[in-house]
Design a protein around this motif. Sequence first.
Motif, mmCIF file in Angstrom:
data_model
loop_
_atom_site.group_PDB
_atom_site.id
_atom_site.type_symbol
_atom_site.label_atom_id
_atom_site.label_comp_id
_atom_site.label_asym_id
_atom_site.label_seq_id
_atom_site.Cartn_x
_atom_site.Cartn_y
_atom_site.Cartn_z
ATOM 1 N N GLN A 99 -5.086 -4.021 -0.517
ATOM 2 C CA GLN A 99 -5.355 -3.133 0.391
ATOM 3 C C GLN A 99 -5.861 -2.011 -0.157
ATOM 4 N N THR A 100 -5.789 -1.630 -1.455
ATOM 5 C CA THR A 100 -6.799 -0.550 -2.273
ATOM 6 C C THR A 100 -6.887 -1.047 -3.442
ATOM 7 N N TYR A 105 -2.401 6.417 10.803
ATOM 8 C CA TYR A 105 -2.492 5.515 11.826
ATOM 9 C C TYR A 105 -2.142 4.132 11.433
ATOM 10 N N CYS A 106 -1.454 3.816 10.213
ATOM 11 C CA CYS A 106 -1.656 2.268 9.676
ATOM 12 C C CYS A 106 -0.327 1.803 9.464
ATOM 13 N N PHE A 123 -10.442 2.166 -1.886
ATOM 14 C CA PHE A 123 -10.031 3.329 -1.077
ATOM 15 C C PHE A 123 -11.137 4.796 -1.897
ATOM 16 N N LYS A 147 -0.488 4.323 0.437
ATOM 17 C CA LYS A 147 -1.547 5.626 0.950
ATOM 18 C C LYS A 147 -0.774 6.196 1.907
ATOM 19 N N PHE A 148 -0.411 5.430 2.891
ATOM 20 C CA PHE A 148 0.427 5.893 4.154
ATOM 21 C C PHE A 148 -0.611 6.691 5.037
ATOM 22 N N CYS A 149 -1.861 6.161 5.350
ATOM 23 C CA CYS A 149 -2.862 6.733 6.446
ATOM 24 C C CYS A 149 -1.839 6.683 7.565
ATOM 25 N N CYS A 187 0.913 -1.175 -0.014
ATOM 26 C CA CYS A 187 0.226 -0.078 0.090
ATOM 27 C C CYS A 187 0.843 1.173 0.008
ATOM 28 N N VAL A 205 0.341 -0.838 7.605
ATOM 29 C CA VAL A 205 0.251 -1.875 6.498
ATOM 30 C C VAL A 205 1.522 -1.410 5.439
ATOM 31 N N PRO A 206 1.655 -0.120 5.301
ATOM 32 C CA PRO A 206 2.549 0.487 4.127
ATOM 33 C C PRO A 206 4.088 -0.182 4.575
ATOM 34 N N ARG A 210 -6.166 10.963 4.920
ATOM 35 C CA ARG A 210 -6.998 10.158 4.093
ATOM 36 C C ARG A 210 -7.130 10.542 2.736
HETATM 37 FE FE1 SF4 Z 1 -3.290 1.635 3.069
HETATM 38 FE FE2 SF4 Z 1 -5.540 1.124 4.059
HETATM 39 FE FE3 SF4 Z 1 -3.517 1.189 5.750
HETATM 40 FE FE4 SF4 Z 1 -4.661 3.341 4.489
HETATM 41 S S1 SF4 Z 1 -5.757 1.981 5.987
HETATM 42 S S2 SF4 Z 1 -2.321 2.896 4.905
HETATM 43 S S3 SF4 Z 1 -5.054 2.586 2.511
HETATM 44 S S4 SF4 Z 1 -3.778 -0.164 4.143
#
Ligand code: SF4
Length: 503
Positions: free
Chosen positions: A213-214, A175-176, A252, A171-173, A169, A178-179, A291
């Motif tokens: 993820q998106t 709080y996340c 997304f 997007k680098f939200c 991913c 995952v990236p 976001r």
């Molecule tokens: Fe990526 Fe989803 Fe995490 Fe945002 S919430 S960084 S879109 S995986």
Amino acid sequence: MAKKVYIETVGCQMNVLDSELVIGALRRDGYEIAAEAADADLVLFNTCSVREHAEEKVYSALGRVIPLKRKRPETIVGVLGCMAQKDQELIRKRAPHVDLVIGTGQLARVSELAARARETRQPQYALSLGRAEAGRHEVEASFVSFDPIRDASMRPTPFQAFVRVQIGCDKFCTYCVVPSTRGPEQSRPPEHILAEVRQLVQQGCKEVTLIGQTVNSYEFERGDGRRTRLSDLLSQMHDVAGLERIKFVTNFPKDMTDDLLDAVRDLPKVMKYLHVPAQSGCDDVLKRMKRLYSVAEYREMLDRCRQRVPGVAISSDFIVGFCGESEASFAKTIDLVRDAKFKNSFIFKYSERPGTKASEKFTDDIPDEVKKRRNNDLLAVQNANSMADHRAQIGKTVEVLVEGPSKRALASGNSNGIVQFTGRAMTDHIVVFDGAERLAGRTVEVHIDDASAFTLYGRVVTTGFANEPVAVRLGDADEAPAYPAPLDHAPPREEKRIGLPLA
Ligand code: SF4
Ligand code: SAM
């Protein structure tokens, strides 16, 4: 004697798929599946880092295998997935009995590294590069999409499968994790995806859920500049004979393009269902979350989805108690959920994740009891809408892909030829009905007689398989909890703990 493997999976559909593939690959290398960790030579934990709670579950599971490791030191214990990628040092410190730490991008190496750990009696580590450790191409290359040959016996049902279309991913939200745990966004070549889908269909698969993820930002670009978007991929997949349903998660909001919506509307095999997490109904919070859209833009996107795809069902995710979320901000989220009429929403209390931008820049300042209260308040608004949404289906006849016996049928054990089944409509609504035993895997038409906030109840109106339509109102039968849904290929994830065997 064949070696035995036991695996527990925590987390999202991506993890469920990874576990299926890891176990399939180990079986091809001669492993058998053990029902209990105590019977296994290789004990694996496929992990999730999205919330702290998920990680603590893994540490307590790792604690439970210490006596086993003492009794049989030759047992290899492995941590796979997101926690492995993110916290190798911490795992080494908190669980020194762990022999394998293998990140999300290195899962192809589980068998080889288990053998090496057995041989050398030394812990083995296989991790991809951190996002800041090298240039993008090198980091990408270190996250290898693990997509070996599929094995139908590894899935809860042979007629449903997840198919990865994208890893990572970008997007680098704030709080996340995952990236960083799953690396840069990379789309798989369409021909690889189509070949996998064809192979799945040959094995009897009827429904595929494309995961990313998106997922709606899927785009594969060839050297000559030709691009394949998700809408193109759906059209190509639609031509695969024998495939009946295609679903895709997670979307997304900003990437919800008209060409994709038109494909959802026009391709009969594509489910009329969109999971599009909003996360908050307050612009200030969305900005701090990074976001990349405003509430007005999200609302406009919802209107567009409904205009272009009449009858589409939409679900969402929300985080409550994010840093600095005031009562006024939260009230705006309540407003959004009240107005948006989602089929369902998954609601999470904010969990600060070390290493994320939010943990660096903001204070996790909302007390847990406030997060809990907001979670319950938002759920109450959503549940009222879910009830209205489900009750609006009463009187309709919907097409259901029958997944298998309901939880109630499985618990009761007696069948006398008629079983309570569960399946999903094309709008992803869970439908429960009675039918003849051989319905699993078939598509049937079900007339909806009743509904709760999470489940539709009906009777089969066209069978072709059972002689008589069976009309039953199944009382308080098999209501699915808001989250997680049962044996769920539906919206994501969470710290669901799934113990194999899958076979
Ligand atoms: Fe990526 Fe989803 Fe995490 Fe945002 S919430 S960084 S879109 S995986
Ligand atoms: N990529 C998907 C998306 O953007 O929706 C799913 C990512 S995440 C694994 C699934 C959900 O977990 C998110 O939609 C978000 O609501 C929630 N989540 C992510 N990080 C979180 C955190 N630190 N605390 C609480 N919930 C979180």
